[in-house]
Scaffold this active site. Structure first.
Site, PDB file in Angstrom:
ATOM      1  N   GLY A  30       0.814  -1.219   0.000  1.00  0.00           N
ATOM      2  CA  GLY A  30       0.000   0.000   0.000  1.00  0.00           C
ATOM      3  C   GLY A  30       0.838   1.256   0.000  1.00  0.00           C
ATOM      4  O   GLY A  30       2.024   1.225  -0.333  1.00  0.00           O
ATOM      5  N   LEU A  32       0.346   3.689  -2.105  1.00  0.00           N
ATOM      6  CA  LEU A  32       0.664   3.533  -3.534  1.00  0.00           C
ATOM      7  C   LEU A  32       1.276   4.794  -4.139  1.00  0.00           C
ATOM      8  O   LEU A  32       0.921   5.910  -3.776  1.00  0.00           O
ATOM      9  CB  LEU A  32      -0.608   3.168  -4.306  1.00  0.00           C
ATOM     10  CG  LEU A  32      -1.302   1.874  -3.891  1.00  0.00           C
ATOM     11  CD1 LEU A  32      -2.530   1.628  -4.769  1.00  0.00           C
ATOM     12  CD2 LEU A  32      -0.359   0.673  -3.949  1.00  0.00           C
ATOM     13  N   HIS A  33       2.196   4.576  -5.067  1.00  0.00           N
ATOM     14  CA  HIS A  33       2.815   5.675  -5.818  1.00  0.00           C
ATOM     15  C   HIS A  33       2.882   5.252  -7.288  1.00  0.00           C
ATOM     16  O   HIS A  33       2.433   4.145  -7.647  1.00  0.00           O
ATOM     17  CB  HIS A  33       4.197   5.998  -5.244  1.00  0.00           C
ATOM     18  CG  HIS A  33       5.087   4.799  -5.082  1.00  0.00           C
ATOM     19  ND1 HIS A  33       5.567   4.080  -6.146  1.00  0.00           N
ATOM     20  CD2 HIS A  33       5.562   4.167  -3.972  1.00  0.00           C
ATOM     21  CE1 HIS A  33       6.310   3.081  -5.718  1.00  0.00           C
ATOM     22  NE2 HIS A  33       6.317   3.099  -4.389  1.00  0.00           N
ATOM     23  N   GLU A  34       3.478   6.110  -8.113  1.00  0.00           N
ATOM     24  CA  GLU A  34       3.512   5.850  -9.563  1.00  0.00           C
ATOM     25  C   GLU A  34       4.228   4.543  -9.920  1.00  0.00           C
ATOM     26  O   GLU A  34       3.950   3.949 -10.960  1.00  0.00           O
ATOM     27  CB  GLU A  34       4.187   7.018 -10.291  1.00  0.00           C
ATOM     28  CG  GLU A  34       3.300   8.244 -10.440  1.00  0.00           C
ATOM     29  CD  GLU A  34       2.041   7.959 -11.263  1.00  0.00           C
ATOM     30  OE1 GLU A  34       2.148   7.363 -12.341  1.00  0.00           O
ATOM     31  OE2 GLU A  34       0.947   8.333 -10.794  1.00  0.00           O
ATOM     32  N   HIS A  36       4.018   1.700  -8.231  1.00  0.00           N
ATOM     33  CA  HIS A  36       2.978   0.675  -8.126  1.00  0.00           C
ATOM     34  C   HIS A  36       2.017   0.782  -9.314  1.00  0.00           C
ATOM     35  O   HIS A  36       1.606  -0.226  -9.891  1.00  0.00           O
ATOM     36  CB  HIS A  36       2.172   0.854  -6.834  1.00  0.00           C
ATOM     37  CG  HIS A  36       2.958   0.687  -5.571  1.00  0.00           C
ATOM     38  ND1 HIS A  36       3.110   1.698  -4.648  1.00  0.00           N
ATOM     39  CD2 HIS A  36       3.629  -0.383  -5.066  1.00  0.00           C
ATOM     40  CE1 HIS A  36       3.830   1.270  -3.626  1.00  0.00           C
ATOM     41  NE2 HIS A  36       4.169   0.007  -3.855  1.00  0.00           N
ATOM     42  N   GLN A  60       7.771  -9.780   7.646  1.00  0.00           N
ATOM     43  CA  GLN A  60       8.981  -9.405   6.900  1.00  0.00           C
ATOM     44  C   GLN A  60       9.713  -8.232   7.539  1.00  0.00           C
ATOM     45  O   GLN A  60      10.713  -7.761   7.011  1.00  0.00           O
ATOM     46  CB  GLN A  60       8.661  -9.125   5.430  1.00  0.00           C
ATOM     47  CG  GLN A  60       7.917  -7.842   5.164  1.00  0.00           C
ATOM     48  CD  GLN A  60       7.509  -7.713   3.699  1.00  0.00           C
ATOM     49  OE1 GLN A  60       6.726  -8.509   3.192  1.00  0.00           O
ATOM     50  NE2 GLN A  60       8.057  -6.733   3.000  1.00  0.00           N
ATOM     51  N   LYS A 148      13.113  -2.356  -8.698  1.00  0.00           N
ATOM     52  CA  LYS A 148      13.698  -1.624  -7.566  1.00  0.00           C
ATOM     53  C   LYS A 148      14.078  -2.602  -6.444  1.00  0.00           C
ATOM     54  O   LYS A 148      15.116  -2.472  -5.824  1.00  0.00           O
ATOM     55  CB  LYS A 148      12.727  -0.580  -7.015  1.00  0.00           C
ATOM     56  CG  LYS A 148      13.363   0.203  -5.858  1.00  0.00           C
ATOM     57  CD  LYS A 148      12.462   1.286  -5.355  1.00  0.00           C
ATOM     58  CE  LYS A 148      11.388   0.782  -4.447  1.00  0.00           C
ATOM     59  NZ  LYS A 148      11.894   0.418  -3.098  1.00  0.00           N
ATOM     60  N   ASP A 149      13.193  -3.574  -6.212  1.00  0.00           N
ATOM     61  CA  ASP A 149      13.467  -4.587  -5.188  1.00  0.00           C
ATOM     62  C   ASP A 149      14.077  -5.803  -5.882  1.00  0.00           C
ATOM     63  O   ASP A 149      13.458  -6.875  -5.964  1.00  0.00           O
ATOM     64  CB  ASP A 149      12.175  -4.930  -4.460  1.00  0.00           C
ATOM     65  CG  ASP A 149      11.592  -3.712  -3.767  1.00  0.00           C
ATOM     66  OD1 ASP A 149      11.887  -3.506  -2.587  1.00  0.00           O
ATOM     67  OD2 ASP A 149      10.873  -2.929  -4.428  1.00  0.00           O
ATOM     68  N   SER A 185       7.487   3.961  -1.041  1.00  0.00           N
ATOM     69  CA  SER A 185       6.587   4.409   0.033  1.00  0.00           C
ATOM     70  C   SER A 185       7.411   5.010   1.160  1.00  0.00           C
ATOM     71  O   SER A 185       6.948   5.886   1.882  1.00  0.00           O
ATOM     72  CB  SER A 185       5.771   3.234   0.560  1.00  0.00           C
ATOM     73  OG  SER A 185       5.124   2.590  -0.517  1.00  0.00           O
TER      74      SER A 185
HETATM   75  P1  AMP Z   1       5.983  -2.410  -1.833  1.00  0.00           P
HETATM   76  O1  AMP Z   1       4.599  -1.877  -1.664  1.00  0.00           O
HETATM   77  O2  AMP Z   1       7.050  -1.424  -1.568  1.00  0.00           O
HETATM   78  O3  AMP Z   1       6.166  -3.734  -1.151  1.00  0.00           O
HETATM   79  O4  AMP Z   1       6.136  -2.715  -3.394  1.00  0.00           O
HETATM   80  C1  AMP Z   1       5.209  -3.492  -4.093  1.00  0.00           C
HETATM   81  C2  AMP Z   1       5.736  -3.780  -5.473  1.00  0.00           C
HETATM   82  O5  AMP Z   1       5.952  -2.557  -6.167  1.00  0.00           O
HETATM   83  C3  AMP Z   1       7.079  -4.509  -5.441  1.00  0.00           C
HETATM   84  O6  AMP Z   1       7.110  -5.474  -6.482  1.00  0.00           O
HETATM   85  C4  AMP Z   1       8.064  -3.404  -5.711  1.00  0.00           C
HETATM   86  O7  AMP Z   1       9.251  -3.845  -6.313  1.00  0.00           O
HETATM   87  C5  AMP Z   1       7.262  -2.534  -6.669  1.00  0.00           C
HETATM   88  N1  AMP Z   1       7.788  -1.177  -6.659  1.00  0.00           N
HETATM   89  C6  AMP Z   1       8.068  -0.397  -5.576  1.00  0.00           C
HETATM   90  N2  AMP Z   1       8.622   0.764  -5.954  1.00  0.00           N
HETATM   91  C7  AMP Z   1       8.700   0.731  -7.316  1.00  0.00           C
HETATM   92  C8  AMP Z   1       9.192   1.641  -8.296  1.00  0.00           C
HETATM   93  N3  AMP Z   1       9.709   2.813  -7.976  1.00  0.00           N
HETATM   94  N4  AMP Z   1       9.115   1.262  -9.600  1.00  0.00           N
HETATM   95  C9  AMP Z   1       8.590   0.069  -9.951  1.00  0.00           C
HETATM   96  N5  AMP Z   1       8.111  -0.833  -9.062  1.00  0.00           N
HETATM   97  C10 AMP Z   1       8.167  -0.512  -7.763  1.00  0.00           C
END
Ligand code: AMP
Length: 290
Positions: A30, A32-34, A36, A60, A148-149, A185
């Site tokens: 959650g 959320l940003h661009e 996501h 985690q 990114k991850d 996030s």
């Molecule tokens: P998170 O909510 O941070 O666990 O991320 C959820 C998914 O979004 C994961 O697969 C991240 O690798 C991906 N994600 C996070 N930040 C970015 C980003 N800047 N660009 C592309 N995918 C992202």
């Protein structure tokens, strides 16, 4: 757009759709940003139904990490998801994901020992466990992750292969702010000064990439330069800046083949990560010179 909290209801839908509908899945925590949204849009393009999960996965996070204060804003997320064309937000309660008596964990050996796995022991067991649980509940045909991850993506790919999970993993490129900072996030934690300082991370990665592209092959030298650039920023605290084999994630001494250059740096309360991949084509030449 439906909002589903119940694990059994979500699984019921997926079982009903079976192979009649192509399910695309984007697991997130959650806020959320661009970045996501780029995954969601791709999923919308390639599938009949898109499920977005929002779940801040407690297992985690290590003790002392930011589980409690991780940014949560469901209403905003809901609006973003709707706009991106999501069909279902799956947002289970942690008590339903890990009820009393829960005992099963998934470990992807080796790959979890490097990079973030070193600084965050147990983190990737938490990630692999929640992802396999979400796959079993949502039963997606395609699942979308971000570069990114990088380590997370590689671990998930390995788990899916090893455990014969019938899902296609798609890794999408890192989405960045205009000035180059990778969207995250955790950028929400940054003060204005820290936000400015945080640019040292993508800038250093870019610098090192340029050096490699212009022929520099000395890992020790590149590594010292990267450390120095980051340490020169007073608000930055380096966790790691590593040159690793893209498949095994083991540190490399010679630049050849497919390389991942990955870094984690603290700025105040925010631990930010970023990376780039590069293929070194002139392996023979390097071996001769080294
Ligand atoms: P998170 O909510 O941070 O666990 O991320 C959820 C998914 O979004 C994961 O697969 C991240 O690798 C991906 N994600 C996070 N930040 C970015 C980003 N800047 N660009 C592309 N995918 C992202």
């Amino acid at each position: 757009m439906k909002i589903i909290k119940s694990v059994s209801l979500m699984q019921g839908y997926s079982l009903k759709w079976g192979d009649k509908k192509r399910i695309g899945f984007v697991p997130t925590m959650g806020s959320l940003h661009e970045g996501h949204v780029s995954l969601l849009r791709k999923a919308v393009k390639e599938n009949d139904i898109v499920v977005l999960s929002i779940f801040v996965n407690p297992i985690q996070f290590g003790t002392g990490e930011d589980y409690k204060k991780y940014p949560r804003n469901f209403e905003r997320d809901e609006a973003i998801a709707k706009n991106a064309g999501v069909d279902i937000i799956f947002c289970p309660l942690w008590k339903d994901m890990y009820p009393d008596g829960y005992k099963s964990y998934v470990e992807v050996r080796g790959l979890q020992d490097y990079l973030c796995g070193k600084s965050r022991p147990g983190h990737f067991v938490g990630v692999a466990t929640v992802v396999i649980k979400l796959f079993n509940i949502v039963r997606p045909h395609n699942a979308y992750f971000g570069q990114k991850d990088a380590q997370q993506s590689i671990i998930i790919r390995q788990m899916v292969k090893d455990l014969n999970i019938p899902v296609c993993i798609k890794i999408l490129q890192t989405f960045r702010e205009k000035d180059g900072l990778a969207m995250s996030s955790r950028n929400n934690y940054l003060s204005q000064k820290e936000r400015e300082a945080a640019l040292v991370l993508p800038k250093t990665l870019l610098d090192i990439k340029k050096d490699i592209l212009s022929g520099e092959r000395n890992v020790g030298l590149l590594s010292r330069k990267a450390n120095m650039l980051i340490e020169n920023e007073p608000l930055a605290r380096l966790d790691y800046f590593s040159f690793v084999d893209e498949k095994t994630l083991a540190p490399i001494e010679k630049l050849s083949g497919d390389i991942l250059v990955a870094a984690a740096v603290w700025f105040g309360a925010a631990r930010l990560i970023d990376n780039f991949k590069i293929r070194i084509k002139d392996a023979k030449k390097i071996n001769k010179r080294n």
